[in-house]
Write a protein that holds these residues in place. Structure first.
Motif, PDB file in Angstrom:
ATOM      1  N   TYR A 136      49.404  38.241  44.005  1.00 33.31           N
ATOM      2  CA  TYR A 136      48.562  38.311  42.822  1.00 33.31           C
ATOM      3  C   TYR A 136      48.763  39.662  42.150  1.00 33.31           C
ATOM      4  O   TYR A 136      49.048  40.661  42.805  1.00 33.31           O
ATOM      5  CB  TYR A 136      47.077  38.163  43.203  1.00 33.31           C
ATOM      6  CG  TYR A 136      46.624  36.736  43.378  1.00 33.31           C
ATOM      7  CD1 TYR A 136      46.956  36.011  44.519  1.00 33.31           C
ATOM      8  CD2 TYR A 136      45.865  36.107  42.392  1.00 33.31           C
ATOM      9  CE1 TYR A 136      46.544  34.704  44.669  1.00 33.31           C
ATOM     10  CE2 TYR A 136      45.447  34.799  42.539  1.00 33.31           C
ATOM     11  CZ  TYR A 136      45.789  34.102  43.676  1.00 33.31           C
ATOM     12  OH  TYR A 136      45.384  32.797  43.824  1.00 33.31           O
ATOM     13  N   GLY A 175      40.209  46.875  36.288  1.00 33.36           N
ATOM     14  CA  GLY A 175      39.038  46.325  35.628  1.00 33.36           C
ATOM     15  C   GLY A 175      39.124  44.849  35.297  1.00 33.36           C
ATOM     16  O   GLY A 175      38.243  44.321  34.614  1.00 33.36           O
ATOM     17  N   GLU A 176      40.169  44.188  35.785  1.00 33.66           N
ATOM     18  CA  GLU A 176      40.348  42.777  35.476  1.00 33.66           C
ATOM     19  C   GLU A 176      40.386  41.929  36.747  1.00 33.66           C
ATOM     20  O   GLU A 176      40.356  42.452  37.861  1.00 33.66           O
ATOM     21  CB  GLU A 176      41.621  42.576  34.663  1.00 33.66           C
ATOM     22  CG  GLU A 176      41.590  43.285  33.316  1.00 33.66           C
ATOM     23  CD  GLU A 176      42.830  43.009  32.470  1.00 33.66           C
ATOM     24  OE1 GLU A 176      42.987  43.660  31.429  1.00 33.66           O
ATOM     25  OE2 GLU A 176      43.633  42.139  32.864  1.00 33.66           O
ATOM     26  N   ALA A 177      40.461  40.619  36.552  1.00 36.24           N
ATOM     27  CA  ALA A 177      40.529  39.699  37.683  1.00 36.24           C
ATOM     28  C   ALA A 177      41.949  39.608  38.220  1.00 36.24           C
ATOM     29  O   ALA A 177      42.919  39.784  37.473  1.00 36.24           O
ATOM     30  CB  ALA A 177      40.062  38.315  37.245  1.00 36.24           C
ATOM     31  N   PRO A 178      42.120  39.317  39.496  1.00 38.22           N
ATOM     32  CA  PRO A 178      43.457  39.026  40.027  1.00 38.22           C
ATOM     33  C   PRO A 178      44.006  37.755  39.388  1.00 38.22           C
ATOM     34  O   PRO A 178      43.260  36.780  39.186  1.00 38.22           O
ATOM     35  CB  PRO A 178      43.221  38.821  41.525  1.00 38.22           C
ATOM     36  CG  PRO A 178      41.898  39.447  41.807  1.00 38.22           C
ATOM     37  CD  PRO A 178      41.103  39.287  40.558  1.00 38.22           C
ATOM     38  N   THR A 179      45.311  37.757  39.088  1.00 41.36           N
ATOM     39  CA  THR A 179      45.952  36.567  38.537  1.00 41.36           C
ATOM     40  C   THR A 179      47.154  36.208  39.402  1.00 41.36           C
ATOM     41  O   THR A 179      47.881  37.077  39.890  1.00 41.36           O
ATOM     42  CB  THR A 179      46.411  36.771  37.084  1.00 41.36           C
ATOM     43  OG1 THR A 179      47.240  37.930  37.013  1.00 41.36           O
ATOM     44  CG2 THR A 179      45.225  36.967  36.163  1.00 41.36           C
ATOM     45  N   ARG A 215      28.206  40.271  33.886  1.00 39.64           N
ATOM     46  CA  ARG A 215      29.440  41.040  34.075  1.00 39.64           C
ATOM     47  C   ARG A 215      29.155  42.400  34.704  1.00 39.64           C
ATOM     48  O   ARG A 215      29.967  42.918  35.472  1.00 39.64           O
ATOM     49  CB  ARG A 215      30.156  41.239  32.734  1.00 39.64           C
ATOM     50  CG  ARG A 215      30.727  39.968  32.135  1.00 39.64           C
ATOM     51  CD  ARG A 215      31.895  39.422  32.966  1.00 39.64           C
ATOM     52  NE  ARG A 215      32.884  40.425  33.283  1.00 39.64           N
ATOM     53  CZ  ARG A 215      33.862  40.797  32.475  1.00 39.64           C
ATOM     54  NH1 ARG A 215      33.972  40.240  31.283  1.00 39.64           N
ATOM     55  NH2 ARG A 215      34.730  41.724  32.845  1.00 39.64           N
ATOM     56  N   PHE A 223      33.667  38.785  42.966  1.00 38.23           N
ATOM     57  CA  PHE A 223      34.482  37.793  42.272  1.00 38.23           C
ATOM     58  C   PHE A 223      34.166  36.396  42.789  1.00 38.23           C
ATOM     59  O   PHE A 223      34.030  36.175  43.984  1.00 38.23           O
ATOM     60  CB  PHE A 223      35.977  38.058  42.493  1.00 38.23           C
ATOM     61  CG  PHE A 223      36.527  39.216  41.711  1.00 38.23           C
ATOM     62  CD1 PHE A 223      36.767  40.435  42.328  1.00 38.23           C
ATOM     63  CD2 PHE A 223      36.833  39.074  40.369  1.00 38.23           C
ATOM     64  CE1 PHE A 223      37.283  41.498  41.610  1.00 38.23           C
ATOM     65  CE2 PHE A 223      37.353  40.138  39.643  1.00 38.23           C
ATOM     66  CZ  PHE A 223      37.569  41.353  40.270  1.00 38.23           C
ATOM     67  N   PHE A 237      40.516  33.214  39.554  1.00 34.33           N
ATOM     68  CA  PHE A 237      39.391  34.139  39.632  1.00 34.33           C
ATOM     69  C   PHE A 237      38.652  34.268  38.310  1.00 34.33           C
ATOM     70  O   PHE A 237      39.260  34.237  37.230  1.00 34.33           O
ATOM     71  CB  PHE A 237      39.873  35.538  40.048  1.00 34.33           C
ATOM     72  CG  PHE A 237      40.208  35.654  41.502  1.00 34.33           C
ATOM     73  CD1 PHE A 237      41.446  35.252  41.984  1.00 34.33           C
ATOM     74  CD2 PHE A 237      39.277  36.170  42.401  1.00 34.33           C
ATOM     75  CE1 PHE A 237      41.756  35.364  43.330  1.00 34.33           C
ATOM     76  CE2 PHE A 237      39.587  36.283  43.745  1.00 34.33           C
ATOM     77  CZ  PHE A 237      40.822  35.880  44.206  1.00 34.33           C
ATOM     78  N   GLY A 238      37.330  34.448  38.413  1.00 32.29           N
ATOM     79  CA  GLY A 238      36.546  34.873  37.264  1.00 32.29           C
ATOM     80  C   GLY A 238      36.733  36.355  37.019  1.00 32.29           C
ATOM     81  O   GLY A 238      37.424  37.050  37.776  1.00 32.29           O
ATOM     82  N   GLU A 239      36.097  36.856  35.958  1.00 34.74           N
ATOM     83  CA  GLU A 239      36.257  38.252  35.564  1.00 34.74           C
ATOM     84  C   GLU A 239      35.483  39.210  36.462  1.00 34.74           C
ATOM     85  O   GLU A 239      35.670  40.413  36.396  1.00 34.74           O
ATOM     86  CB  GLU A 239      35.825  38.445  34.111  1.00 34.74           C
ATOM     87  CG  GLU A 239      36.719  37.751  33.094  1.00 34.74           C
ATOM     88  CD  GLU A 239      38.131  38.307  33.138  1.00 34.74           C
ATOM     89  OE1 GLU A 239      39.090  37.498  33.124  1.00 34.74           O
ATOM     90  OE2 GLU A 239      38.292  39.537  33.186  1.00 34.74           O
ATOM     91  N   ARG A 258      30.273  43.334  38.238  1.00 35.72           N
ATOM     92  CA  ARG A 258      30.252  44.694  38.809  1.00 35.72           C
ATOM     93  C   ARG A 258      28.810  45.077  39.093  1.00 35.72           C
ATOM     94  O   ARG A 258      28.010  45.199  38.159  1.00 35.72           O
ATOM     95  CB  ARG A 258      30.894  45.693  37.854  1.00 35.72           C
ATOM     96  CG  ARG A 258      30.912  47.119  38.401  1.00 35.72           C
ATOM     97  CD  ARG A 258      31.672  48.055  37.472  1.00 35.72           C
ATOM     98  NE  ARG A 258      33.087  47.724  37.412  1.00 35.72           N
ATOM     99  CZ  ARG A 258      34.007  48.134  38.269  1.00 35.72           C
ATOM    100  NH1 ARG A 258      33.650  48.928  39.277  1.00 35.72           N
ATOM    101  NH2 ARG A 258      35.259  47.790  38.116  1.00 35.72           N
TER     102      ARG A 258
END
Lengths: 111, 115
Positions: free
Chosen positions: A35, A40-44, B9, B91, B106-108, B111
């Motif tokens: 991944y 600051g973002e989601a794993p892709t 978020r 997450f 996954f979602g964003e 935090r």
């Protein structure tokens, strides 16, 4: 469970090639995933290997050796946008459908 | 298709308060996962569901944490009472069985900061 090890940090130059290694220990291997996660973002999802060998997808390739408990992610023609964390994850028959993640390799691409 | 949707978020709360995190998985996905990410420990699995049934909750830290999935389109992760060491990004992810590679989407993330 598994022990999943990967380097903490790597630095490479724009346009170059970089290889990120991952070693794992598992009692019932059932797939390895890579991944990408920008800050600051989601794993892709990047890639999946379940059989030995190389899987190629554009600039990214992933290799697996089940007998050695070893995988690598190869990134070619590096771009600045490739600066991110790269997470190795293993699916184990003992843990069902969940993925167990390594702590990730933070890659910095410099000009 | 919309991706995995998480709320809130960002959440800042004080120690001892109850925190509820919410997740809407991708429609048609059979599996739902809750992970927690910190610098020290990376991404840790907390719990996952298959067809709304909890399958493995061995990663839930302690009794202060609970998760529910009342239907196929909604899940919650609750922390009561919250503590500063619970500060992390939480997450939610979903996955379809028998399609693709079984990868997780996954979602964003939510935090959470506990003061």
């Amino acid at each position: 469970g598994q022990n999943i090890d990967q380097p903490t940090e790597m630095t490479a130059t724009e346009g170059a090639i970089v290889q990120i290694n991952c070693t794992y220990q598992t009692s019932g291997f059932n797939g390895l995933f890579w991944y990408q996660q920008h800050a600051g973002e989601a794993p892709t999802f990047l890639s999946y290997n379940v059989l030995d060998g190389l899987e190629e997808k554009g600039r990214f390739s992933s290799f697996l050796s089940r007998s050695k408990g070893y995988s690598y992610l190869l990134l070619k023609e590096l771009q600045m946008k490739d600066s991110a964390s790269y997470l190795c994850a293993v699916r184990d028959l003992g843990s069902g459908y969940a993925l167990n993640f390594g702590k990730g390799t933070s890659l910095l691409v410099t000009p | 298709d919309a991706g995995v949707i998480q709320s809130p978020r960002h959440e800042v709360t004080e120690m001892g308060q109850e925190v509820t995190l919410r997740c809407k998985p991708i429609s048609g996905h059979d599996y739902l996962f809750w992970y927690r990410q910190t610098m020290m420990r990376g991404l840790e699995l907390l719990i996952y569901f298959n067809n709304n049934v909890p399958i493995d909750d061995s990663g839930m830290p302690e009794d202060r944490f609970s998760a529910k999935m009342p239907n196929a389109s909604f899940s919650t992760l609750k922390i009561q009472p919250s503590e500063p060491r619970d500060s992390a990004v939480y997450f939610c992810a979903s996955s379809p069985r028998d399609r693709g590679f079984g990868e997780l989407f996954f979602g964003e993330g939510s935090r959470l900061t506990v003061l």
